[in-house]
Scaffold this motif. Structure first.
Motif, PDB file in Angstrom:
ATOM      1  N   GLU A  76       0.987  -1.206   0.046  1.00 14.40           N
ATOM      2  CA  GLU A  76       0.141   0.276   0.033  1.00 14.40           C
ATOM      3  C   GLU A  76       0.967   1.085  -0.008  1.00 14.40           C
ATOM      4  OE1 GLU A  76      -4.060   0.446   2.460  1.00 14.40           O
ATOM      5  OE2 GLU A  76      -2.170   1.169   3.404  1.00 14.40           O
ATOM      6  N   ALA A  77       1.759   1.140   0.580  1.00 11.74           N
ATOM      7  CA  ALA A  77       2.949   2.263   0.765  1.00 11.74           C
ATOM      8  C   ALA A  77       3.581   2.771  -0.696  1.00 11.74           C
ATOM      9  CB  ALA A  77       4.002   2.322   2.041  1.00 11.74           C
ATOM     10  N   ILE A  78       4.205   1.799  -1.009  1.00 12.08           N
ATOM     11  CA  ILE A  78       4.775   1.882  -2.134  1.00 12.08           C
ATOM     12  C   ILE A  78       3.807   2.322  -3.237  1.00 12.08           C
ATOM     13  CG2 ILE A  78       5.536   0.299  -4.320  1.00 12.08           C
ATOM     14  CD1 ILE A  78       7.530  -1.356  -2.033  1.00 12.08           C
ATOM     15  N   HIS A  79       2.608   1.853  -3.588  1.00  5.13           N
ATOM     16  CA  HIS A  79       1.371   2.249  -4.517  1.00  5.13           C
ATOM     17  C   HIS A  79       1.183   3.474  -4.241  1.00  5.13           C
ATOM     18  CE1 HIS A  79      -2.691   1.791  -6.241  1.00  5.13           C
ATOM     19  NE2 HIS A  79      -1.738   1.474  -6.966  1.00  5.13           N
ATOM     20  N   THR A  80       1.091   3.761  -3.094  1.00  5.00           N
ATOM     21  CA  THR A  80       1.059   5.218  -2.672  1.00  5.00           C
ATOM     22  C   THR A  80       2.029   6.278  -3.154  1.00  5.00           C
ATOM     23  OG1 THR A  80      -0.649   5.024  -0.563  1.00  5.00           O
ATOM     24  CG2 THR A  80       0.872   6.730  -0.723  1.00  5.00           C
ATOM     25  N   ALA A  81       3.526   5.978  -3.403  1.00  2.00           N
ATOM     26  CA  ALA A  81       4.030   6.387  -3.120  1.00  2.00           C
ATOM     27  C   ALA A  81       4.296   6.819  -4.698  1.00  2.00           C
ATOM     28  CB  ALA A  81       5.871   6.301  -2.909  1.00  2.00           C
ATOM     29  N   PHE A  82       4.275   5.022  -6.060  1.00  3.48           N
ATOM     30  CA  PHE A  82       4.233   5.956  -7.544  1.00  3.48           C
ATOM     31  C   PHE A  82       2.814   6.568  -7.357  1.00  3.48           C
ATOM     32  CE2 PHE A  82       0.411   4.436 -10.138  1.00  3.48           C
ATOM     33  CZ  PHE A  82       1.491   4.181 -11.260  1.00  3.48           C
ATOM     34  N   LEU A  83       2.011   6.293  -6.982  1.00  2.29           N
ATOM     35  CA  LEU A  83       0.063   7.903  -7.010  1.00  2.29           C
ATOM     36  C   LEU A  83       1.063   8.765  -7.398  1.00  2.29           C
ATOM     37  CD1 LEU A  83      -2.532   5.567  -5.456  1.00  2.29           C
ATOM     38  CD2 LEU A  83      -1.902   6.236  -8.516  1.00  2.29           C
ATOM     39  N   ALA A  84       1.451   9.098  -5.962  1.00  5.43           N
ATOM     40  CA  ALA A  84       1.592  10.641  -5.744  1.00  5.43           C
ATOM     41  C   ALA A  84       3.321  11.610  -6.202  1.00  5.43           C
ATOM     42  CB  ALA A  84       3.218  10.825  -4.599  1.00  5.43           C
TER      43      ALA A  84
END
Length: 189
Positions: A136-144
């Motif tokens: 989830e944190a990696i996906h958030t980093a990608f989206l940001a």
């Protein structure tokens, strides 16, 4: 004796690329692609079952082009920052293709989203700050990062902002620093 095929799969894909690069996906028709090749639509349907198959082949070509020619350039030494810089550079150099791929609503938008996420994951591998992060944190980093890159690219293509690479690097670093300070922050799409 049978006539030799003069229009190849490569010719058709190049013509499709040219159409999308100048007209967007609204121009992605057999007639427009054939017109670019100065031929009838027959060679298209001899090579591809239908336009969906041509579209699929076109996206495979686009992904290879983006991965190998656009997103592979090292600029700053940070692979994640380089993704943003390369994305913005691509948007500036190929405005209509950028808009067609990443701004227009089309059936393959989700495939491009997944492609972008896979590019991000590949670049993040081996970078210490991403090791041990939850999915989830990696996906958030990608989206940001993707939201930031798309904003910078859109502003650059509309010539509303002309940030230097150094300025864009600082913006991406600021976004990533903010994510580190707020580890519970998530973005879902």
């Amino acid at each position: 004796m049978a006539r030799r095929k003069t229009i190849t799969r490569e010719h058709i894909l190049n013509a499709a690329h040219e159409v999308v690069s100048t007209e967007g996906f609204s121009g992605f028709t057999a007639r427009n692609i054939a017109s670019k090749m100065k031929s009838s639509t027959q060679p298209i349907y001899l090579e591809f079952k239908n336009m969906d198959e041509l579209r699929e082949a076109f996206f495979e070509e686009v992904e290879t082009y983006l991965r190998d020619d656009i997103f592979s350039k090292s600029i700053s030494g940070d692979p994640i920052i380089d993704l943003t810089l390369n994305y913005v550079d691509f948007a500036k150099k190929e405005k209509m293709l950028f808009r067609a791929l990443f701004v227009e609503d089309h059936a393959d938008g989700k495939l491009l989203n997944e492609f972008g996420f896979q590019m991000f994951l590949a670049k993040a591998k081996g970078i210490e700050e991403y090791e041990g992060m939850s999915d989830e944190a990696i996906h958030t980093a990608f989206l940001a990062n993707w939201i930031t890159a798309t904003g910078l690219a859109s502003l650059a293509t509309s010539e509303r902002m002309n940030a230097t690479n150094e300025e864009m690097i600082q913006i991406v670093k600021l976004v990533n620093k903010s994510l580190k300070r707020n580890p519970d922050f998530t973005i879902t799409m």
